[in-house]
Enzyme design. Structure first.
Site, PDB file in Angstrom:
ATOM      1  N   TYR A 140       0.814  -1.217   0.000  1.00  0.00           N
ATOM      2  CA  TYR A 140       0.000   0.000   0.000  1.00  0.00           C
ATOM      3  C   TYR A 140       0.850   1.271   0.000  1.00  0.00           C
ATOM      4  O   TYR A 140       0.690   2.117  -0.893  1.00  0.00           O
ATOM      5  CB  TYR A 140      -0.965  -0.017   1.181  1.00  0.00           C
ATOM      6  CG  TYR A 140      -1.992   1.092   1.134  1.00  0.00           C
ATOM      7  CD1 TYR A 140      -3.130   0.984   0.348  1.00  0.00           C
ATOM      8  CD2 TYR A 140      -1.825   2.247   1.896  1.00  0.00           C
ATOM      9  CE1 TYR A 140      -4.080   1.987   0.307  1.00  0.00           C
ATOM     10  CE2 TYR A 140      -2.772   3.266   1.862  1.00  0.00           C
ATOM     11  CZ  TYR A 140      -3.897   3.127   1.069  1.00  0.00           C
ATOM     12  OH  TYR A 140      -4.835   4.140   1.023  1.00  0.00           O
ATOM     13  N   LYS A 144       1.370   3.983  -3.258  1.00  0.00           N
ATOM     14  CA  LYS A 144       1.075   5.410  -3.115  1.00  0.00           C
ATOM     15  C   LYS A 144       2.313   6.248  -3.442  1.00  0.00           C
ATOM     16  O   LYS A 144       2.234   7.274  -4.136  1.00  0.00           O
ATOM     17  CB  LYS A 144       0.595   5.725  -1.698  1.00  0.00           C
ATOM     18  CG  LYS A 144      -0.754   5.131  -1.345  1.00  0.00           C
ATOM     19  CD  LYS A 144      -1.867   5.687  -2.210  1.00  0.00           C
ATOM     20  CE  LYS A 144      -3.232   5.170  -1.788  1.00  0.00           C
ATOM     21  NZ  LYS A 144      -4.318   5.617  -2.679  1.00  0.00           N
TER      22      LYS A 144
END
Length: 252
Positions: A140, A144
């Site tokens: 994650y 990003k």
């Protein structure tokens, strides 16, 4: 209410308007005196009946797009002054790590590229996540971070938000961490601005930053410059949770 920014004639494209934060960003952009035209684009768009009470709804143009066929999207033809991206997902929602990265990074970067007009001065504001890190071992934050860099390679005027935990998100699929931290946040007397923010506050901060751009970004943003030191990637401005709360207070 609308921002205190002077009446303007700029246009803005919003990607991700149907999400927990995006739905508030859409209303704030419509209410902003700074923008005379707001383009909402996505796989699905906001039902117009839900915007009947929205200030500035007459400024809205909606485009249903296929992220697999962005060359047919017509985003470039909109020739917007600013692009706001609040599009994202989770691995659980996407179904796999591969699908997550496709939606969370590939779709985002490719859509931003499709909206870029060569030779025109455009700015981009992206809602990332606290802890975003292109070098992270974890999926994650790495996704990003890589998305941030991908966007900065396209737009020289790029502002990234890295908020903490989001409160009052009212998601269709609640996230356990957000629920737990929200309850803790409510009873904690100190340091609240540093690690959690309501989605309404975050939306206001994003709108203010979109109005201002990096050149006129308020000191309240507490922005820091991120320089990946990679060829082709322009340094960009990062706003954390406390700066997001500060910017939200500029919305009048």
């Amino acid at each position: 209410m609308a921002s205190s920014a002077p009446q303007g004639s700029e246009s803005v494209l919003l990607l991700g308007a149907t999400g927990a934060t995006g739905k508030h960003v859409l209303r704030d952009l419509l209410a902003s005196n700074h923008f005379s035209r707001v383009v909402e684009a996505g796989r699905r768009v906001t039902p117009t009946e839900s915007l009947q009470d929205a200030t500035g709804k007459e400024k809205l143009t909606q485009k249903v797009i296929d992220f697999e066929k962005l060359d047919e999207s017509g985003l470039k033809d909109e020739k917007v002054d600013a692009v706001v991206v609040v599009l994202g997902t989770t691995k659980a929602s996407a179904g796999s790590a591969e699908a997550f990265e496709k939606i969370d990074r590939e779709y985002v970067v490719n859509a931003a590229k499709a909206a870029k007009v060569d030779g025109e001065k455009q700015r981009l504001v992206y809602l990332s996540s606290g802890g975003a890190d292109a070098n992270s071992y974890f999926l994650y934050p790495r996704s990003k971070g890589l998305t941030e860099q991908g966007l900065a390679s396209l737009y020289s005027d790029c502002i990234v938000f890295r908020p903490g935990l989001l409160k009052e998100a009212n998601r269709d699929e609640p996230r356990l961490a957000e629920t737990i931290v929200s309850k803790i946040h409510d009873i904690t007397p100190f340091g609240k601005d540093t690690w959690a923010i309501t989605v309404k506050e975050l939306a206001k901060a994003i709108t203010v930053a979109t109005e201002q751009g990096s050149a006129k970004l308020s000191p309240d943003a507490l922005a820091s410059k991120e320089d990946p030191k990679k060829e082709g990637i322009t340094p960009y401005w990062v706003i954390g949770n406390k700066g997001s709360v500060g910017l939200s207070r500029l919305w009048k």
